[in-house]
Design a protein around this motif. Structure first.
Motif, PDB file in Angstrom:
ATOM      1  N   SER A   1      20.743  18.252   6.676  1.00  0.00           N
ATOM      2  CA  SER A   1      20.857  18.425   5.235  1.00  0.00           C
ATOM      3  C   SER A   1      22.216  19.023   4.907  1.00  0.00           C
ATOM      4  N   ILE A   2      22.523  19.043   3.615  1.00  0.00           N
ATOM      5  CA  ILE A   2      23.732  19.707   3.153  1.00  0.00           C
ATOM      6  C   ILE A   2      23.356  20.681   2.045  1.00  0.00           C
ATOM      7  N   CYS A   3      24.217  21.609   1.817  1.00  0.00           N
ATOM      8  CA  CYS A   3      24.095  22.526   0.681  1.00  0.00           C
ATOM      9  C   CYS A   3      24.899  21.913  -0.462  1.00  0.00           C
ATOM     10  N   PRO A   4      24.450  22.064  -1.697  1.00  0.00           N
ATOM     11  CA  PRO A   4      25.258  21.559  -2.811  1.00  0.00           C
ATOM     12  C   PRO A   4      26.705  22.069  -2.767  1.00  0.00           C
TER      13      PRO A   4
ATOM     14  N   VAL B   1      19.105  25.713  -2.313  1.00  0.00           N
ATOM     15  CA  VAL B   1      18.402  24.471  -1.987  1.00  0.00           C
ATOM     16  C   VAL B   1      19.223  23.693  -0.968  1.00  0.00           C
ATOM     17  N   ARG B   2      18.590  22.709  -0.375  1.00  0.00           N
ATOM     18  CA  ARG B   2      19.251  21.799   0.543  1.00  0.00           C
ATOM     19  C   ARG B   2      19.059  20.382   0.030  1.00  0.00           C
ATOM     20  N   ILE B   3      20.024  19.520   0.315  1.00  0.00           N
ATOM     21  CA  ILE B   3      19.946  18.109  -0.053  1.00  0.00           C
ATOM     22  C   ILE B   3      19.768  17.319   1.234  1.00  0.00           C
ATOM     23  N   ARG B   4      18.734  16.474   1.262  1.00  0.00           N
ATOM     24  CA  ARG B   4      18.409  15.675   2.441  1.00  0.00           C
ATOM     25  C   ARG B   4      18.346  14.197   2.071  1.00  0.00           C
ATOM     26  N   ARG B   5      18.434  13.353   3.051  1.00  0.00           N
ATOM     27  CA  ARG B   5      18.269  11.918   2.815  1.00  0.00           C
ATOM     28  C   ARG B   5      16.874  11.657   2.260  1.00  0.00           C
TER      29      ARG B   5
END
Length: 91
Positions: free
Chosen positions: A26-29, A81-85
């Protein structure tokens, strides 16, 4: 206010960052904000724009937004939050 072209650029950056990592990562915004605005602290001022772009990607199913183990709505959740596929992710 973010223009449509800015939003598209942010979305492309989020997708590129996710594509460059393992599928389960994941990535962080802030990763996207720092990649797009690397000079000084300007990235902090653009975090709302990044979160809005991530919300659009989430609505389309391209990404999922998580907090801990739970999927959340980035437009209403507070905190990190985290951003995931997502199921519709394509790079």
């Amino acid at each position: 206010m973010t223009s449509l072209s800015d939003t598209a650029s942010i979305e492309r950056c989020i997708i590129a960052l996710l594509a460059s990592r393992k599928p389960e990562s994941s990535i962080c915004p802030s990763d996207a904000a720092r990649a797009l605005w690397p000079d000084g602290e300007q990235w902090r001022e653009r975090m709302d724009d990044v979160r809005a772009a991530a919300a659009g990607l989430a609505r389309r199913g391209e990404v999922r937004i998580t907090q801990g183990d739970s999927e959340v709505d980035i437009e209403t959740v507070r905190g990190p939050v985290r951003i995931r596929r997502g199921p519709g992710f394509t790079s």
